[in-house]
Design a protein around this motif. Structure first.
Motif, mmCIF file in Angstrom:
data_model
loop_
_atom_site.group_PDB
_atom_site.id
_atom_site.type_symbol
_atom_site.label_atom_id
_atom_site.label_comp_id
_atom_site.label_asym_id
_atom_site.label_seq_id
_atom_site.Cartn_x
_atom_site.Cartn_y
_atom_site.Cartn_z
ATOM 1 N N ILE A 189 -6.087 -4.251 -3.891
ATOM 2 C CA ILE A 189 -5.741 -3.042 -3.144
ATOM 3 C C ILE A 189 -6.884 -2.053 -3.311
ATOM 4 O O ILE A 189 -7.513 -1.964 -4.376
ATOM 5 N N SER A 248 -4.149 4.177 0.646
ATOM 6 C CA SER A 248 -4.605 2.874 0.177
ATOM 7 C C SER A 248 -4.264 1.799 1.192
ATOM 8 O O SER A 248 -3.473 2.007 2.106
ATOM 9 N N ALA A 295 0.815 -1.213 0.000
ATOM 10 C CA ALA A 295 0.000 0.000 0.000
ATOM 11 C C ALA A 295 0.847 1.260 0.000
ATOM 12 O O ALA A 295 1.971 1.292 0.523
#
Length: 256
Positions: free
Chosen positions: A117, A110, A106
């Motif tokens: 993701i 995110s 990430a």
């Protein structure tokens, strides 16, 4: 009396609904990327269409035109133009067999959700950047699939706009001069595995990668010490990567 119970039900429903909406604002864990491997499901499972925020998403990468290298980290970007001020996304990577390949790390805004993701909070820009590590063995062409959701910010699941996008990249093949030929036995194995190197190699590094490309075990072998203890590996299918004298060889291995 019935009105009294109905009022209590409505009061109870308000915090529950608010919780569900807040939790989905941090990304969903269901398969909603729009990819073939995710049954083409998108965010419209929860967010009904109807609005037009002029949403136009795209996926860009720093993977070279001639293809990605094996077991290497690349930057993936999801960029959106939209009149919405609250956007979310979900993305995955699949090969031509619709199998998930590689792994994600990430970036800002995110979070990783299994083999996908997604956003960790709504974005006002609709732009995210994160890392994809390519698989350790040749899985062929990779396609990144993403579904981007532009919302109206009214804390409901109606009046939003969902648009899907994708991009593909070839794998950079290993030339014959760089390919290492080796034998291994037994396969499947339970406790130990023997790697037989070619006569031109007297030492090698052996790496075991699981089905999503995570490194599970690394060992060094020689022609005189070619047996590897695999007791610490969990049962399953692995990709064996052997590196010696700037050459690379890969084979599939099953741990019983």
């Amino acid at each position: 009396m019935k009105k009294h119970y109905f009022l209590k039900f409505l009061l109870l429903l308000i915090p529950v609904s608010a919780f569900l909406l807040m939790s989905s604002s941090g990304g969903r864990d269901q398969n909603t990327t729009g990819s073939p491997g995710d049954s083409n499901n998108t965010c419209t499972q929860c967010h009904s269409a109807g609005a037009n925020f002029n949403l136009s998403p795209s996926i860009t990468t720093n993977i070279p035109v001639d293809g990605y290298e094996l077991n290497k980290a690349y930057t993936i970007n999801v960029n959106s133009s939209s009149s919405s001020s609250k956007l979310g996304f979900q993305l995955t990577a699949e090969n031509s067999s619709n199998t998930k390949i590689g792994s994600f790390t990430a970036g800002t805004g995110s979070r990783v959700s299994g083999q996908r993701i997604t956003q960790s909070a709504p974005s006002s820009s609709g732009n995210w950047s994160f890392t994809w590590v390519s698989p350790a063995t040749n899985e062929g062409e990779v396609t990144f699939y993403a579904a981007v959701n532009a919302t109206n910010g009214d804390f409901s699941t109606s009046g939003d706009q969902v648009v899907t996008t994708s991009t593909s990249a070839q794998v950079l093949g290993i030339s014959e001069a760089k390919r290492l030929q080796f034998d291994m036995y037994p396969n499947p194995a339970t406790e130990s595995l023997t790697i037989q190197l070619p006569s031109s190699s007297d030492k090698a590094t052996v790496q075991f990668y699981d089905y999503i490309g995570r490194l599970s075990l690394t060992k060094t072998i020689t022609n005189s010490n070619d047996k590897i203890n695999i007791n610490e590996l969990s049962s399953g299918v692995y990709i064996l990567k052997v590196l010696s004298n700037d050459k690379i060889g890969t084979q599939k291995f099953i741990k019983k």
